[in-house]
Design an enzyme around this catalytic site. Sequence first.
Site, PDB file in Angstrom:
ATOM      1  N   HIS A  17       0.871  -1.088  -0.018  1.00  0.00           N
ATOM      2  CA  HIS A  17       0.044  -0.024   0.039  1.00  0.00           C
ATOM      3  C   HIS A  17       0.971   1.124  -0.045  1.00  0.00           C
ATOM      4  O   HIS A  17       1.358   1.622   1.077  1.00  0.00           O
ATOM      5  CB  HIS A  17      -0.915  -0.072   1.201  1.00  0.00           C
ATOM      6  CG  HIS A  17      -1.824   1.175   1.230  1.00  0.00           C
ATOM      7  ND1 HIS A  17      -3.337   1.002   1.532  1.00  0.00           N
ATOM      8  CD2 HIS A  17      -1.781   2.594   1.129  1.00  0.00           C
ATOM      9  CE1 HIS A  17      -3.813   2.185   1.276  1.00  0.00           C
ATOM     10  NE2 HIS A  17      -2.939   3.291   1.151  1.00  0.00           N
ATOM     11  N   HIS A  19       1.342   5.165  -1.729  1.00  0.00           N
ATOM     12  CA  HIS A  19       1.296   6.634  -2.637  1.00  0.00           C
ATOM     13  C   HIS A  19       2.537   7.096  -3.039  1.00  0.00           C
ATOM     14  O   HIS A  19       3.481   7.325  -2.470  1.00  0.00           O
ATOM     15  CB  HIS A  19       0.578   7.725  -1.729  1.00  0.00           C
ATOM     16  CG  HIS A  19      -0.797   7.200  -1.049  1.00  0.00           C
ATOM     17  ND1 HIS A  19      -2.039   7.257  -1.647  1.00  0.00           N
ATOM     18  CD2 HIS A  19      -0.919   6.576   0.049  1.00  0.00           C
ATOM     19  CE1 HIS A  19      -2.967   6.953  -0.911  1.00  0.00           C
ATOM     20  NE2 HIS A  19      -2.310   6.414   0.163  1.00  0.00           N
ATOM     21  N   ARG A  21       2.071   9.570  -6.031  1.00  0.00           N
ATOM     22  CA  ARG A  21       1.614  10.780  -6.590  1.00  0.00           C
ATOM     23  C   ARG A  21       2.009  10.713  -8.016  1.00  0.00           C
ATOM     24  O   ARG A  21       2.120   9.839  -8.639  1.00  0.00           O
ATOM     25  CB  ARG A  21       2.081  12.131  -5.909  1.00  0.00           C
ATOM     26  CG  ARG A  21       2.037  12.061  -4.493  1.00  0.00           C
ATOM     27  CD  ARG A  21       0.726  11.903  -3.946  1.00  0.00           C
ATOM     28  NE  ARG A  21       0.572  12.010  -2.294  1.00  0.00           N
ATOM     29  CZ  ARG A  21      -0.307  11.606  -1.731  1.00  0.00           C
ATOM     30  NH1 ARG A  21      -1.321  10.883  -2.284  1.00  0.00           N
ATOM     31  NH2 ARG A  21      -0.231  11.813  -0.350  1.00  0.00           N
ATOM     32  N   ASN A  45      -5.298   7.285  -5.871  1.00  0.00           N
ATOM     33  CA  ASN A  45      -6.065   8.464  -5.682  1.00  0.00           C
ATOM     34  C   ASN A  45      -5.347   9.637  -5.947  1.00  0.00           C
ATOM     35  O   ASN A  45      -5.051  10.653  -5.130  1.00  0.00           O
ATOM     36  CB  ASN A  45      -6.386   8.564  -3.930  1.00  0.00           C
ATOM     37  CG  ASN A  45      -5.154   8.646  -3.098  1.00  0.00           C
ATOM     38  OD1 ASN A  45      -3.999   8.205  -3.560  1.00  0.00           O
ATOM     39  ND2 ASN A  45      -5.053   9.251  -1.901  1.00  0.00           N
ATOM     40  N   LYS A 104      -9.694  -0.034  -5.396  1.00  0.00           N
ATOM     41  CA  LYS A 104      -9.649   0.479  -4.140  1.00  0.00           C
ATOM     42  C   LYS A 104     -11.022   1.249  -3.690  1.00  0.00           C
ATOM     43  O   LYS A 104     -11.632   2.133  -4.710  1.00  0.00           O
ATOM     44  CB  LYS A 104      -8.440   1.703  -4.178  1.00  0.00           C
ATOM     45  CG  LYS A 104      -8.390   2.501  -2.721  1.00  0.00           C
ATOM     46  CD  LYS A 104      -7.617   1.514  -1.713  1.00  0.00           C
ATOM     47  CE  LYS A 104      -7.993   2.294  -0.333  1.00  0.00           C
ATOM     48  NZ  LYS A 104      -6.543   2.970   0.031  1.00  0.00           N
ATOM     49  N   HIS A 141     -10.551   1.306   2.295  1.00  0.00           N
ATOM     50  CA  HIS A 141     -10.127   2.495   3.163  1.00  0.00           C
ATOM     51  C   HIS A 141     -11.436   2.242   4.257  1.00  0.00           C
ATOM     52  O   HIS A 141     -12.469   2.620   3.935  1.00  0.00           O
ATOM     53  CB  HIS A 141     -10.012   3.695   2.449  1.00  0.00           C
ATOM     54  CG  HIS A 141      -9.888   4.768   3.629  1.00  0.00           C
ATOM     55  ND1 HIS A 141      -8.541   5.446   3.705  1.00  0.00           N
ATOM     56  CD2 HIS A 141     -10.485   5.279   4.866  1.00  0.00           C
ATOM     57  CE1 HIS A 141      -8.789   6.264   4.796  1.00  0.00           C
ATOM     58  NE2 HIS A 141      -9.645   6.266   5.395  1.00  0.00           N
ATOM     59  N   HIS A 179      -4.532  -0.541   5.994  1.00  0.00           N
ATOM     60  CA  HIS A 179      -3.984   0.257   7.094  1.00  0.00           C
ATOM     61  C   HIS A 179      -4.777   0.462   8.478  1.00  0.00           C
ATOM     62  O   HIS A 179      -5.504   1.267   8.991  1.00  0.00           O
ATOM     63  CB  HIS A 179      -3.594   1.765   6.678  1.00  0.00           C
ATOM     64  CG  HIS A 179      -4.878   2.305   5.738  1.00  0.00           C
ATOM     65  ND1 HIS A 179      -6.111   2.379   6.096  1.00  0.00           N
ATOM     66  CD2 HIS A 179      -4.871   2.997   4.686  1.00  0.00           C
ATOM     67  CE1 HIS A 179      -6.833   3.231   5.333  1.00  0.00           C
ATOM     68  NE2 HIS A 179      -5.976   3.280   4.293  1.00  0.00           N
ATOM     69  N   LEU A 228      -4.623   9.538   8.114  1.00  0.00           N
ATOM     70  CA  LEU A 228      -6.146   8.968   8.177  1.00  0.00           C
ATOM     71  C   LEU A 228      -5.900   7.069   7.763  1.00  0.00           C
ATOM     72  O   LEU A 228      -5.299   7.058   6.730  1.00  0.00           O
ATOM     73  CB  LEU A 228      -7.096   9.603   7.271  1.00  0.00           C
ATOM     74  CG  LEU A 228      -7.464  10.880   7.766  1.00  0.00           C
ATOM     75  CD1 LEU A 228      -8.275  11.633   6.567  1.00  0.00           C
ATOM     76  CD2 LEU A 228      -8.109  10.975   9.052  1.00  0.00           C
ATOM     77  N   ASP A 256       1.530   2.793   3.412  1.00  0.00           N
ATOM     78  CA  ASP A 256       0.516   3.880   3.464  1.00  0.00           C
ATOM     79  C   ASP A 256       1.315   5.140   3.423  1.00  0.00           C
ATOM     80  O   ASP A 256       0.843   6.205   3.664  1.00  0.00           O
ATOM     81  CB  ASP A 256      -0.332   3.833   4.342  1.00  0.00           C
ATOM     82  CG  ASP A 256      -1.594   5.020   3.961  1.00  0.00           C
ATOM     83  OD1 ASP A 256      -1.983   5.085   2.727  1.00  0.00           O
ATOM     84  OD2 ASP A 256      -2.231   5.252   4.861  1.00  0.00           O
ATOM     85  N   HIS A 260       3.245  14.515   1.294  1.00  0.00           N
ATOM     86  CA  HIS A 260       2.514  15.739   1.140  1.00  0.00           C
ATOM     87  C   HIS A 260       3.718  17.042   1.404  1.00  0.00           C
ATOM     88  O   HIS A 260       4.486  16.542   2.218  1.00  0.00           O
ATOM     89  CB  HIS A 260       1.328  16.273   2.170  1.00  0.00           C
ATOM     90  CG  HIS A 260       0.291  15.137   1.971  1.00  0.00           C
ATOM     91  ND1 HIS A 260      -0.837  15.651   0.738  1.00  0.00           N
ATOM     92  CD2 HIS A 260      -0.138  14.157   2.486  1.00  0.00           C
ATOM     93  CE1 HIS A 260      -1.637  14.846   1.039  1.00  0.00           C
ATOM     94  NE2 HIS A 260      -1.319  13.735   2.194  1.00  0.00           N
ATOM     95  N   ALA A 272      -3.520  15.025   5.607  1.00  0.00           N
ATOM     96  CA  ALA A 272      -3.201  13.727   6.140  1.00  0.00           C
ATOM     97  C   ALA A 272      -2.262  12.733   5.473  1.00  0.00           C
ATOM     98  O   ALA A 272      -2.496  12.798   4.264  1.00  0.00           O
ATOM     99  CB  ALA A 272      -4.716  12.953   6.125  1.00  0.00           C
TER     100      ALA A 272
HETATM  101  O1  DOR Z   1      -3.267   9.841   5.666  1.00  0.00           O
HETATM  102  C1  DOR Z   1      -3.466   9.419   4.677  1.00  0.00           C
HETATM  103  N1  DOR Z   1      -3.114   9.912   3.322  1.00  0.00           N
HETATM  104  N2  DOR Z   1      -4.556   8.370   4.629  1.00  0.00           N
HETATM  105  C2  DOR Z   1      -4.957   8.051   3.301  1.00  0.00           C
HETATM  106  O2  DOR Z   1      -5.919   7.400   3.233  1.00  0.00           O
HETATM  107  C3  DOR Z   1      -4.814   8.817   1.984  1.00  0.00           C
HETATM  108  C4  DOR Z   1      -3.277   9.375   2.239  1.00  0.00           C
HETATM  109  C5  DOR Z   1      -2.904  10.359   1.206  1.00  0.00           C
HETATM  110  O3  DOR Z   1      -3.181   9.797  -0.069  1.00  0.00           O
HETATM  111  O4  DOR Z   1      -2.406  11.336   1.378  1.00  0.00           O
HETATM  112 ZN    ZN Z   2      -3.291   4.961   1.364  1.00  0.00          ZN
END
Ligand code: DOR
Ligand code: ZN
Length: 352
Positions: A17, A19, A21, A45, A104, A141, A179, A228, A256, A260, A272
């Site tokens: 899992h 991210h 970007r 996402n 997802k 999620h 998660h 999150l 996860d 950011h 988050a």
């Molecule tokens: O904290 C999180 N950030 N939880 C998620 O489910 C998405 C993720 C994000 O894409 O930033």
């Molecule tokens: Zn995630």
Amino acid sequence: MSNSPTQIQLIQPDDWHLHIRDGEVMKDVLADTARQFARAIIMPNLKPPVTTVDLAKAYQGRIQANLKLLGLTGFTPLMTLYLTDNTSADEVRKAKAEGIIGFKLYPAGATTNSDAGVSDLKHCDAALEAMQAIGMPLLVHGEVTGSEVDIFDREAVFIDTILEPLRKKFPDLKIVFEHITTKQAAHYVRDAVTGGKNTIAATITPQHLLMNRNAIFAGGIRPHNYCLPVLKREEHRLALIDVATSGNPRFFLGTDSAPHAKGAKEAACGCAGCYSAFNALGLYAEAFESVGKLDQLEGFASFFGPDFYSLPRNTKKITLAKQAQQIPDELPLGDATIVPLRAGESIAWSLV
Ligand code: DOR
Ligand code: ZN
């Protein structure tokens, strides 16, 4: 294996899992993951979300181009699609044929870029039926979104109101509860009756194994520990540690890691996500060592994920050493910077 070694060897892990970007920032985060992991499930996402096979193929192409640019040859991205109210059974079958590894489910509004998520699962019956029929996993999620539900209860309420009815309706659907953060989720997955079938599993992040919710407020507000589902009480962290280190194949690694930029986290309405990719394996090793269970790390990190997804286990070995690694205050992220988990502190284990 002794429970307090200074070095451990394991089959190379995968991240189930992640991210990464898109655009300029992708190559900065991709390199951190590819240094440690052989494969990773790439979350869909984006803005706009990756809702079709064609969009996923294009995204995969951009990832491959960045890997090439970075000279990284030993890493494979595993692609997912973002389930919407309009996902058709045909798209599910096309996804299977094209090597997409899962869909997802983001309940609309649950987290970062989830506005296009599912408004009500009743709209997804045809897609879920097709997924069940062809063995396409649903990655969830697991939080409800209603403002009347306390943020610390959203996962537990999701189990009762969404997950359990979903499993009753589609008993052969393969589900990954992503998660997980609570005792209720850990025990739900541990105790689920599946008739011997491989139909439910859960991923666990390093931050949920290492921190409780005090870490969000330690001496002042700590935006870099906000993700999150949000960190929970100590009793929940202990339940996660317990299942993760138990050798139960239903629980496996998923960081996860969710980058950011610093400014988007340190803001009046901060995003988050914890960026754990820089030394994720070191963080997991710390968590397992804290309960004398380093000997269970390889199953969790390297075996149970591919087994659940019916993929071959990796064969290459890696070594982790008990060598403190200082974590930088900031790392480059496109033309901005990112603050990694444990910035300015050290992590007890590192990759040799
Ligand atoms: O904290 C999180 N950030 N939880 C998620 O489910 C998405 C993720 C994000 O894409 O930033
Ligand atoms: Zn995630």
